[in-house]
Design a protein around this motif. Structure first.
Motif, PDB file in Angstrom:
ATOM      1  N   TYR A  79      -6.611  -0.736  -8.294  1.00 51.70           N
ATOM      2  CA  TYR A  79      -6.458  -1.012  -6.872  1.00 51.70           C
ATOM      3  C   TYR A  79      -7.680  -0.504  -6.104  1.00 51.70           C
ATOM      4  O   TYR A  79      -8.304  -1.232  -5.334  1.00 51.70           O
ATOM      5  CB  TYR A  79      -5.195  -0.298  -6.412  1.00 51.70           C
ATOM      6  N   ALA A  80      -8.033   0.773  -6.394  1.00 49.54           N
ATOM      7  CA  ALA A  80      -9.160   1.353  -5.668  1.00 49.54           C
ATOM      8  C   ALA A  80     -10.459   0.642  -6.034  1.00 49.54           C
ATOM      9  O   ALA A  80     -11.280   0.330  -5.161  1.00 49.54           O
ATOM     10  CB  ALA A  80      -9.266   2.837  -5.987  1.00 49.54           C
ATOM     11  N   ALA A 140     -10.679  -2.671  -4.391  1.00 48.99           N
ATOM     12  CA  ALA A 140     -10.958  -2.543  -2.962  1.00 48.99           C
ATOM     13  C   ALA A 140     -12.453  -2.380  -2.742  1.00 48.99           C
ATOM     14  O   ALA A 140     -13.042  -3.022  -1.875  1.00 48.99           O
ATOM     15  CB  ALA A 140     -10.206  -1.365  -2.384  1.00 48.99           C
ATOM     16  N   VAL A 165     -16.710   5.411   0.928  1.00 45.59           N
ATOM     17  CA  VAL A 165     -15.422   5.951   0.486  1.00 45.59           C
ATOM     18  C   VAL A 165     -15.479   7.470   0.473  1.00 45.59           C
ATOM     19  O   VAL A 165     -14.580   8.142   0.978  1.00 45.59           O
ATOM     20  CB  VAL A 165     -15.068   5.405  -0.910  1.00 45.59           C
ATOM     21  N   LEU A 170      -7.870  -0.120   2.947  1.00 48.06           N
ATOM     22  CA  LEU A 170      -7.687  -0.510   1.549  1.00 48.06           C
ATOM     23  C   LEU A 170      -6.639  -1.610   1.456  1.00 48.06           C
ATOM     24  O   LEU A 170      -6.849  -2.630   0.806  1.00 48.06           O
ATOM     25  CB  LEU A 170      -7.175   0.711   0.797  1.00 48.06           C
TER      26      LEU A 170
END
Ligand code: SF4
Ligand code: SF4
Lengths: 361, 158
Positions: free
Chosen positions: A42-43, A46, A82, A261
């Motif tokens: 997921y990260a 993103a 980030v 995100l």
């Protein structure tokens, strides 16, 4: 033919673990591993999507985009951002509803992780699989609206409330179009199980099988999906020029990061569902009759197909976003209720007739 | 019935204009970026439009003498008082009196780049070059005297 089915791999891992420890523990361990995998993916996605958005947006505006941090391509720009956001303080507001204020970003991220887990990455690589898969995605992604509404309401500010109400009105309206177009594809496939929807496109992708109604449904889905993901030209929930940042104006640090995100992952999920329903998910490109071509296509792993198609749809959505100016709230609602919703009803009807009379390929 | 027709016309025109928009943005997408990566490309690909107004310069004739006849029209037309002309009166061999340019004071710091001076000049004696690298460390260095070669020297970017 599928060379990249990882079901047997899954089973052997499960078998080995179960032989070493009680089965309950093994399942728990596997669950944790898969959960970590989803979050990492997921990260990473993103970061990839944000980078892609910046470059694509720059190209649409005749610019270059990030190209200094991390060598010529600017590859380290987003990781640097980030890191920056991670070090920021999470402020707490004096008159905010503390509990809901802190809960909201997690609801938003939860909704998008739930739907993320339903995507068909590869044969055997489905994470959440159930008979009502696509229905579950629709339901889970709607939790996000709740998060947005709570965020807007609990931060005790005019901007956020206006943003949240707008986005609530918009998302609830566009959910109808999404639901109807998804229904169209369910009619065509005869199942709601995401893996089965993919399997059943083995001979030909749905967008070709369902020809005219499927093509129309694809267009409607893209428009409504763009609205669902709160992206331009439907980004009036966070209209920077009028509302600072809309519903997440008062958030800082990683709480804001969660919203950000989720926004990009919702884009990916919208595109992923579109590629599942219309473009065959991980299914390679097959044309009935051309066995040679089909065999060659089978050599490309399913995950490559899935990610490739999804990014193609993502690009399409970005193209839409960077072309059209933002709509006003009344225009947004007019578009949905006067144009898209009737059209989707017609599409459902058309698809039903096509399926009944066997007019699909 | 009319509204029914209008409804479908709305569909048609809407779709058409949306398609036009998408086409236009795709055209832009495929164009080369116009961004100049300035310090790096200073000696390679930097492109400054020819008509960019960077700084004023005196045009010289083939003998290297300024074409300016010190008539003062540019000074009068300048809305900012940027130009100050200093002239001597000299006698020509034929015995006529005539002005000769002594100094052409041009204050780069107060120039508006409006180009009124160039428009006003009857002799085409001044022009704008596209040399944009005008940054200096002291205010005084912006007060130029264009009759001095070191102040009138500027680079022509392609
Ligand atoms: S460009 Fe305008 S402001 Fe500058 S010197 Fe000429 S007339 Fe004056
Ligand atoms: S108008 Fe032209 S000729 Fe007259 S003083 Fe100015 S530069 Fe010289």
């Amino acid at each position: 033919m599928n060379y990249y089915d990882i079901n047997s791999l899954n089973q052997s891992i499960h078998g080995t673990l179960s032989s070493l420890m009680p089965e309950g523990l093994a399942i728990t361990l596997e669950g944790i591993a898969v959960g970590l995998l989803i979050i990492v993916l997921y990260a990473l996605l993103a970061i990839v999507l944000i980078y892609m958005e910046r470059r694509v947006c720059a190209a649409f505006q005749c610019r270059i985009g990030p190209n200094r941090v991390g060598g010529r391509g600017g590859l380290l720009q987003v990781p640097a951002d980030v890191l920056k956001i991670l070090t920021k303080e999470i402020i707490s507001l004096r008159h905010a509803d503390r509990f809901l204020y802190n809960l909201a970003p997690f609801l938003v991220i939860l909704a998008s992780i739930f739907s993320f887990a339903c995507l068909p990455w590869n044969q055997g690589a489905e994470i959440l699989r159930m008979d009502i898969g696509i229905f579950f995605v629709l339901a889970a992604s709607s939790i996000g609206v709740l998060g947005i509404l709570l965020a807007g309401w609990s931060s005790n500010s005019k901007y956020t409330v206006i943003g949240a109400v707008r986005s609530g009105a918009m998302i609830i309206s566009y959910e109808l179009s999404i639901g109807l177009t998804v229904l169209t594809m369910v009619l065509l496939s005869g199942t709601m199980d995401i893996q089965e929807i993919v399997m059943e496109q083995e001979h030909l992708w749905n967008i070709f099988r369902g020809h005219i109604p499927a093509l129309l449904a694809f267009c409607v889905y893209l428009i409504a999906g763009n609205a669902e993901a709160n992206r331009g030209p439907f980004d009036l929930a966070e209209a920077e020029q009028e509302l600072t940042a809309g519903y997440h104006t008062e958030y800082s640090g990683m709480h804001f990061g969660f919203f950000y995100l989720a926004e990009y992952l919702n884009l990916f999920i919208t595109a992923g569902i579109a590629s599942t329903l219309f473009l065959g998910g991980w299914m390679p490109f097959h044309i009935p009759g051309l066995d040679g071509l089909n065999a060659v296509m089978d050599w490309i792993p399913g995950v490559v197909w899935f990610v490739g198609k999804t990014f193609a749809v993502v690009f399409l959505l970005m193209w839409i976003r960077w072309t059209f100016p933002r709509l006003r709230i009344d225009q947004v609602l007019t578009l949905e209720w006067k144009y898209l919703m009737p059209l989707s009803l017609v599409i459902v009807l058309l698809m039903t007739l096509c399926v009944i009379f066997g007019l699909v390929l | 019935m009319a509204t029914f027709k209008e409804y479908f016309r709305g569909w048609a025109t809407g779709l058409k204009s949306l398609a036009t928009g998408m086409g236009t943005s795709m055209k832009v997408f495929r164009q080369k970026p116009v961004t100049e990566e300035y310090p790096e490309n200073r000696h390679t690909t930097l492109h400054i439009p020819e008509r960019h107004r960077g700084r004023l310069r005196l045009v010289t004739d083939e003998n290297g003498q300024p074409r300016c006849i010190a008539c003062g029209l540019c000074q009068m037309n300048c809305p900012n008082g940027t130009i100050q002309i200093e002239a001597d009166t000299v006698e020509t061999p034929e015995g006529r009196k005539r002005k000769q340019l002594k100094a052409y004071h041009y204050d780069l710091g107060s120039c508006l780049y409006c180009q009124l001076c160039v428009e006003a000049c009857p002799h085409g004696a001044i022009e704008f070059s596209n040399d944009f690298e005008n940054a200096v460390f002291e205010r005084d260095r912006l007060r130029l005297d264009l009759t001095k070669p070191e102040d009138n020297r500027c680079h022509d970017w392609k």
